[in-house]
Scaffold this motif. Sequence first.
Motif, PDB file in Angstrom:
ATOM      1  N   UNK A 103       0.655  -1.359  -0.073  1.00 22.75           N
ATOM      2  CA  UNK A 103       0.029   0.111   0.041  1.00 22.75           C
ATOM      3  C   UNK A 103       0.814   1.040  -0.133  1.00 22.75           C
ATOM      4  N   UNK A 104       0.201   2.385   0.465  1.00 19.44           N
ATOM      5  CA  UNK A 104       1.190   3.497   0.603  1.00 19.44           C
ATOM      6  C   UNK A 104       1.165   4.345  -0.823  1.00 19.44           C
ATOM      7  N   UNK A 105       2.393   5.226  -0.759  1.00 21.50           N
ATOM      8  CA  UNK A 105       2.569   6.227  -1.866  1.00 21.50           C
ATOM      9  C   UNK A 105       2.647   5.550  -3.309  1.00 21.50           C
ATOM     10  N   UNK A 106       1.951   5.980  -4.365  1.00 19.74           N
ATOM     11  CA  UNK A 106       2.289   5.417  -5.714  1.00 19.74           C
ATOM     12  C   UNK A 106       2.766   6.321  -6.518  1.00 19.74           C
ATOM     13  N   UNK A 107       3.867   5.868  -7.331  1.00 19.43           N
ATOM     14  CA  UNK A 107       4.472   6.948  -8.284  1.00 19.43           C
ATOM     15  C   UNK A 107       3.318   7.234  -9.333  1.00 19.43           C
ATOM     16  N   UNK A 108       3.494   8.652  -9.614  1.00 22.35           N
ATOM     17  CA  UNK A 108       2.436   9.033 -10.676  1.00 22.35           C
ATOM     18  C   UNK A 108       2.783   8.390 -12.063  1.00 22.35           C
ATOM     19  N   UNK A 109       1.719   8.570 -12.748  1.00 24.98           N
ATOM     20  CA  UNK A 109       1.869   7.691 -14.288  1.00 24.98           C
ATOM     21  C   UNK A 109       3.237   8.535 -14.889  1.00 24.98           C
ATOM     22  N   UNK A 110       3.130  10.000 -14.965  1.00 25.24           N
ATOM     23  CA  UNK A 110       4.299  10.646 -15.423  1.00 25.24           C
ATOM     24  C   UNK A 110       5.589  10.243 -15.253  1.00 25.24           C
ATOM     25  N   UNK A 111       5.763  10.077 -13.841  1.00 17.92           N
ATOM     26  CA  UNK A 111       6.951   9.440 -13.463  1.00 17.92           C
ATOM     27  C   UNK A 111       7.504   8.044 -13.812  1.00 17.92           C
ATOM     28  N   UNK A 112       6.337   7.343 -13.488  1.00 24.19           N
ATOM     29  CA  UNK A 112       6.636   5.757 -14.147  1.00 24.19           C
ATOM     30  C   UNK A 112       6.727   5.750 -15.417  1.00 24.19           C
ATOM     31  N   UNK A 113       6.245   6.451 -16.210  1.00 16.79           N
ATOM     32  CA  UNK A 113       6.452   6.178 -17.832  1.00 16.79           C
ATOM     33  C   UNK A 113       8.013   6.565 -18.261  1.00 16.79           C
ATOM     34  N   UNK A 114       8.828   6.929 -17.113  1.00 16.79           N
ATOM     35  CA  UNK A 114      10.053   7.339 -17.490  1.00 16.79           C
ATOM     36  C   UNK A 114      11.035   6.228 -17.042  1.00 16.79           C
ATOM     37  N   UNK A 115      10.348   4.932 -16.518  1.00 19.31           N
ATOM     38  CA  UNK A 115      11.181   3.893 -15.921  1.00 19.31           C
ATOM     39  C   UNK A 115      11.088   2.828 -17.143  1.00 19.31           C
ATOM     40  N   UNK A 116      12.046   2.522 -17.574  1.00 26.48           N
ATOM     41  CA  UNK A 116      12.394   1.704 -18.571  1.00 26.48           C
ATOM     42  C   UNK A 116      13.076   0.284 -18.167  1.00 26.48           C
ATOM     43  N   UNK A 117      13.017  -0.734 -19.077  1.00 26.33           N
ATOM     44  CA  UNK A 117      13.836  -1.842 -19.125  1.00 26.33           C
ATOM     45  C   UNK A 117      14.732  -1.773 -20.451  1.00 26.33           C
ATOM     46  N   UNK A 118      15.920  -2.369 -20.186  1.00 31.53           N
ATOM     47  CA  UNK A 118      16.925  -2.489 -21.104  1.00 31.53           C
ATOM     48  C   UNK A 118      17.961  -3.539 -21.135  1.00 31.53           C
ATOM     49  N   UNK A 119      18.716  -3.722 -22.461  1.00 28.11           N
ATOM     50  CA  UNK A 119      19.698  -4.706 -22.281  1.00 28.11           C
ATOM     51  C   UNK A 119      21.005  -3.603 -21.975  1.00 28.11           C
ATOM     52  N   UNK A 120      21.711  -3.998 -21.001  1.00 29.42           N
ATOM     53  CA  UNK A 120      22.790  -2.905 -20.655  1.00 29.42           C
ATOM     54  C   UNK A 120      24.236  -3.784 -20.668  1.00 29.42           C
ATOM     55  N   UNK A 121      25.116  -2.879 -21.356  1.00 29.45           N
ATOM     56  CA  UNK A 121      26.541  -3.236 -21.242  1.00 29.45           C
ATOM     57  C   UNK A 121      27.472  -2.212 -20.569  1.00 29.45           C
ATOM     58  N   UNK A 122      26.890  -1.462 -19.899  1.00 30.51           N
ATOM     59  CA  UNK A 122      27.775  -0.364 -19.277  1.00 30.51           C
ATOM     60  C   UNK A 122      28.862  -0.016 -20.163  1.00 30.51           C
ATOM     61  N   UNK A 123      28.437   0.747 -21.077  1.00 31.95           N
ATOM     62  CA  UNK A 123      29.200   1.443 -22.053  1.00 31.95           C
ATOM     63  C   UNK A 123      30.290   0.577 -22.665  1.00 31.95           C
ATOM     64  N   UNK A 124      29.868  -0.598 -23.164  1.00 32.41           N
ATOM     65  CA  UNK A 124      30.367  -1.491 -23.994  1.00 32.41           C
ATOM     66  C   UNK A 124      31.644  -1.995 -23.096  1.00 32.41           C
ATOM     67  N   UNK A 125      31.326  -2.495 -21.854  1.00 37.39           N
ATOM     68  CA  UNK A 125      32.230  -3.233 -21.157  1.00 37.39           C
ATOM     69  C   UNK A 125      32.540  -4.520 -21.893  1.00 37.39           C
ATOM     70  N   UNK A 126      33.994  -4.690 -22.096  1.00 37.82           N
ATOM     71  CA  UNK A 126      34.429  -5.936 -22.999  1.00 37.82           C
ATOM     72  C   UNK A 126      33.696  -7.519 -22.555  1.00 37.82           C
ATOM     73  N   UNK A 127      33.488  -7.526 -21.092  1.00 37.76           N
ATOM     74  CA  UNK A 127      32.748  -8.613 -20.455  1.00 37.76           C
ATOM     75  C   UNK A 127      31.156  -8.604 -20.788  1.00 37.76           C
TER      76      UNK A 127
END
Length: 507
Positions: A300-324
């Motif tokens: 329960x409790x405080x919920x993030x606004x729709x505008x703020x939540x729209x800025x949250x994303x999922x992605x494939x991440x390589x941290x600036x093309x880290x070799x590993x």
Amino acid sequence: MALYWLVLGLFFQTLHAHVDFFTSIGQMTDLLYTEKDLVTSLKDYIRAEESKLQQVKQWAEKLDSLTATAVQDPEGFLGHPVNAFKLMKRLNSEWADLESLVLKDTTDGFISNLTVQRQYFPTDEDQTGAAKALLRLQDTYKLSANVLSAGDLPGECVRMTVEDCFELGKVAYSEADYYHTELWMTQALKQLDEGESSSVDKVTVMDYLSYAIYQQGEIDRALELTKRMLKLDPSHQRANSNLKYFEFQLEKQRKAEEAEGKKEVQEKEKKKVDKRDVQMKRSKDPLPERKRYEQLCRGEGVKMTRRRSSRLFCRYYDNGRNPRLILAPVKEEDEWDRPRIVRYHDIISDYEISKVKELAKPRVSSHPVIETINQRIEDLTGLEMDTAEELQVANYGVGGQYEPHFDFGRPDAFKELGTGNRIATWLFYMSDVPAGGATVFPDVGAAVWPKKGTAVFWYNLFASGEGDYSTRHAACPVLVGNKWVSNKWIHERGQEFRRPCGLSETE
């Protein structure tokens, strides 16, 4: 804080002879095997007793038939020389053999095993701790005593007996927690009224219950309960004394109300507060934060606004093309924006989890898998691990939680380490939790739920080195299940070129 910490590295924390069992599922698992061994020993004892009893029974049946025939004509019976001989033999030696059989002690194996195992048994402190943990779960997740007693929780239904409810009530009573005393003594009485058989009698339960109700200011209810007690036990000394006292107090209260007038009484009624609030104030709990914390734990409790939540994303991440990471980028998900909390999915394998758990034992040296994990954290965060603290493992037991806190400390908090403050936190979730166990940030309303194989990361300090007070967080009590986590606290030293200082305090 109901959990059990172990540090992975070249050095491990020294474990005392006794550990608070209720704080760790891992510790309680050992107790299950101890109890299973005792049950096996007890069954062996029962079989030995049954075998002995069977021999005695056969002897008795044989002699019963023989003597029944013999006493019908004693002289004729004893006139037979063999019968006379057998009588002498039975009374001189066979009854002595029977006596030895009856006196034979078959308890040695069971008693010796019990004596050995007893040193590993939980203490009174453990039992009380487990009881308090149940009360904590009840409050955090707003569970009625009836729901808990009926076992109406996710997973297997485990019901509570009258004795169980009575024990919880007594623990609360010993802590002057009359709110919970009332809840659990009421539940015990309810189950007795419904016909459940128990070694605990109604009068004893009502004795505790009436006093708890009186302590919360409800004298009229305490009086009615006392009258009910006296119907069951008219000679109950304390009940007879309380009856007179409660009647006197009610009369005194009635006269005061008449003197004040009806209007003032109504105003008082409006000002009455919830019993739970009174109990929380009595325990000196910071009410606003506690309420936010419990709300977040319940989802329960405080919920993030729709505008703020729209800025949250999922992605494939390589941290600036880290070799590993170029050929195997990881799945990164934004959990929260301020403070920024990110989750990495499928970031630790089942094998690594089992190895970390295995290494989280005393007297076991470090392992290459820890080095691999540390390198993975460095690749994803871009932060230096040489100055970080050792990977720590926590196993949350019954009602296991961690109160709201900051991971960073005062500027001189880690002076002896010479590594600066805790700049960031990395937290692995090494198990799924059927109910409860979230990591919550009460000041901002964030709640992160455990998911096996994932990890979350956040910065505790701004780039300026100032502490980010919005990172105050807590671990919610585990309602059902077994929660394993491991965390890495990353320090400032070595990050000078990896995370340069900012120009403003909150940058």
